[in-house]
Design a protein around this motif. Structure first.
Motif, mmCIF file in Angstrom:
data_model
loop_
_atom_site.group_PDB
_atom_site.id
_atom_site.type_symbol
_atom_site.label_atom_id
_atom_site.label_comp_id
_atom_site.label_asym_id
_atom_site.label_seq_id
_atom_site.Cartn_x
_atom_site.Cartn_y
_atom_site.Cartn_z
ATOM 1 N N ASP A 166 61.944 82.014 21.428
ATOM 2 C CA ASP A 166 61.574 81.942 20.019
ATOM 3 C C ASP A 166 62.764 81.795 19.084
ATOM 4 O O ASP A 166 62.574 81.687 17.868
ATOM 5 N N GLU A 185 56.981 78.667 18.673
ATOM 6 C CA GLU A 185 56.511 79.034 17.339
ATOM 7 C C GLU A 185 55.093 79.590 17.384
ATOM 8 O O GLU A 185 54.731 80.432 16.566
ATOM 9 N N HIS A 186 54.298 79.101 18.323
ATOM 10 C CA HIS A 186 52.948 79.615 18.545
ATOM 11 C C HIS A 186 52.522 79.164 19.940
ATOM 12 O O HIS A 186 53.038 78.155 20.461
#
Length: 206
Positions: A166, A185-186
């Motif tokens: 991340d 990020e996701h």
């Protein structure tokens, strides 16, 4: 170059790591901001991640700041509340790769003692083929040496490694060594990357 090994970071990839959020709820945002401004709690945590004793490091820091003693001790005593919840979609992706027999390892900044707590709470942390834990390695990301140590022990050429993390700085150093990187990020974006690499089908990545 095709991917032959996937390496997961853990904090904010498989488990949310947000001490500030915990302290905002526990003591209020104003007090949290005052404490974090006075005490280098993330620097303290870096010491743990380099292999320093989990409890002793935090409790010794607490004694140096008696006005924050109880709050600093929470970093140890309530640690699992700082590291939650699990990011369920990411865990499913880890397990989908494993179910296909694809090599999956971990590279994480994590203390020896804190990882033991995390592992007891999150059984999926035991499911990697190999785990590279900074506390045992006594070096942390993004220092180049930790990536070199992984290369020496993982059994795969750098250019065949796909590494998800991340933090931009952690990815940048890995890519400078020839690794393939994915900035997390996701979980949806990570799932799409695994599909694009041909490692999972769309259905397997759900």
């Amino acid at each position: 170059m095709s991917v032959e090994l996937v390496i997961f970071d853990i904090g904010n990839v498989l488990i949310e790591w947000n001490p500030e959020r915990y302290y905002d709820a526990a003591i209020g945002r104003d007090r949290r901001e005052a404490m974090f401004a006075e005490v280098d709690l993330h620097g303290m945590n870096d010491q743990v991640d380099r292999g320093a004793d989990f409890r002793a490091t935090i409790y010794e820091t607490a004694e140096r700041y008696p006005e924050w003693r109880n709050e600093i001790r929470m970093w140890h005593d309530n640690w699992i509340e700082l590291a939650q919840p699990a990011i369920d979609h990411s865990v499913r992706l880890l397990r989908a790769l494993r179910a296909k027999g694809f090599p999956v390892q971990a590279l994480t900044n994590f203390g020896i003692g804190s990882f033991e707590v995390g592992e007891a709470h999150y059984p999926f942390l035991k499911e990697f083929d190999k785990r590279h834990i900074s506390g045992h390695m006594q070096v942390i990301k993004p220092e180049p040496r930790i990536y070199e140590m992984v290369e020496e022990s993982c059994g795969f050429a750098p250019e065949t490694i796909l590494f998800v993390d991340d933090r931009v700085d952690n990815i940048a150093v890995a890519e400078a060594r020839g690794w393939q990187g994915h900035l997390f990020e996701h979980p949806r974006g990570w799932a799409d990357r695994l599909v694009a690499e041909g490692l999972l089908s769309v259905e397997e990545a759900e």
